[in-house]
Design an enzyme around this catalytic site. Structure first.
Site, PDB file in Angstrom:
ATOM      1  N   HIS A   1       8.366   5.175 -36.047  1.00 55.12           N
ATOM      2  CA  HIS A   1       9.307   3.862 -35.471  1.00 55.12           C
ATOM      3  C   HIS A   1       9.930   4.081 -34.522  1.00 55.12           C
ATOM      4  O   HIS A   1      11.330   4.583 -34.766  1.00 55.12           O
ATOM      5  CB  HIS A   1       9.611   3.382 -36.840  1.00 55.12           C
ATOM      6  CG  HIS A   1      10.172   1.884 -37.345  1.00 55.12           C
ATOM      7  ND1 HIS A   1      11.632   2.254 -37.621  1.00 55.12           N
ATOM      8  CD2 HIS A   1      10.095   1.170 -36.467  1.00 55.12           C
ATOM      9  CE1 HIS A   1      12.114   0.965 -37.303  1.00 55.12           C
ATOM     10  NE2 HIS A   1      11.257   0.088 -36.739  1.00 55.12           N
TER      11      HIS A   1
ATOM     12  N   LYS B   1       2.879  -9.942 -34.703  1.00 60.25           N
ATOM     13  CA  LYS B   1       3.701 -10.002 -36.660  1.00 60.25           C
ATOM     14  C   LYS B   1       2.303 -10.861 -36.829  1.00 60.25           C
ATOM     15  O   LYS B   1       1.975 -12.252 -36.785  1.00 60.25           O
ATOM     16  CB  LYS B   1       5.107 -10.972 -36.234  1.00 60.25           C
ATOM     17  CG  LYS B   1       6.232  -9.677 -35.291  1.00 60.25           C
ATOM     18  CD  LYS B   1       6.425  -8.930 -36.417  1.00 60.25           C
ATOM     19  CE  LYS B   1       7.652  -7.778 -35.409  1.00 60.25           C
ATOM     20  NZ  LYS B   1       7.871  -6.795 -36.695  1.00 60.25           N
TER      21      LYS B   1
END
Length: 217
Positions: A148, A17
């Site tokens: 995803h 991230k």
């Protein structure tokens, strides 16, 4: 340590991230992970829509030398024009699409050339049939595919894509099923069991709070 553990378990790449208020901290962490893993391990970043257009461009230019596989969701999920400008300006591929909830919304991304890698979520776009429609359009446009979440369904759909795909590895849904997907040497193995290859676990059944039947009598 977590990145090393992932690679040693058979996963083929690492995604971290980014998008913290101080971009320098993102760059420091990313450079440290790249140095630790070496040049041979695929590395991606996911910004989760945290930047405006100038910030995303600044970050993208700063990490060009790291050889990232992609920069994911650098902008608002619906900013097709902004993603298109980034994709055109940077050598690092742009990936997006996971938050979109229909084939039509993905078509806008494809037509705008807003991504190098498209990331549809089959449950979010309406299931297997809409996903396959979208995959056909993506392949026609020459895009790569990285679905995803929900690897239990996306593994099968990605395996049918003409271009080599990526499949995200999540263990969050493991308690729902009796079976586990096998990952070996950076590859996720497609199971040969019937259907999607999973049966609901006793834990899953224990979590059920209601049942509803519908349809014609």
């Amino acid at each position: 340590a977590r990145a090393t553990q992932s690679i040693e378990s058979g996963i083929g790449g690492v995604k971290i991230k980014v998008g913290q208020p101080d971009m320098k901290e993102d760059l420091r962490r990313l450079a440290a992970v790249r140095e630790h893993l070496g040049e041979g391990v695929p590395l991606m970043v996911d910004a989760n829509q945290q930047w405006d257009r100038p910030s995303a461009l600044r970050f993208g230019r700063a990490v060009e030398e790291l050889g990232l596989v992609w920069i994911e969701e650098p902008l608002d999920a619906y900013d097709a024009e902004g993603h298109a400008r980034l994709a055109d300006a940077l050598d690092t591929p742009i990936a997006t699409g996971e938050m979109l909830s229909s084939v039509a919304e993905h078509v806008r991304l494809i037509e705008a050339r807003a991504a190098d890698i498209i990331q549809p979520d089959a449950p979010r776009v309406g299931g297997i049939t809409p996903f396959l429609r979208l995959a056909t359009l993506a392949d026609h446009a020459g895009l790569h595919l990285a679905p995803h979440f929900a690897m239990e369904i996306h593994l099968h759909l990605a395996a049918a894509y003409p271009r080599e795909p990526w499949v995200e590895h999540f263990e969050w849904l493991n308690p729902l099923f009796d079976e586990r997907l096998e990952t070996r040497d950076g590859r996720m193995i497609v199971p040969d069991r019937p259907g999607l290859g999973f049966t609901l676990s006793e834990q899953c059944r224990a979590w059920v709070v209601d049942n509803v039947e519908f349809g014609r009598a």
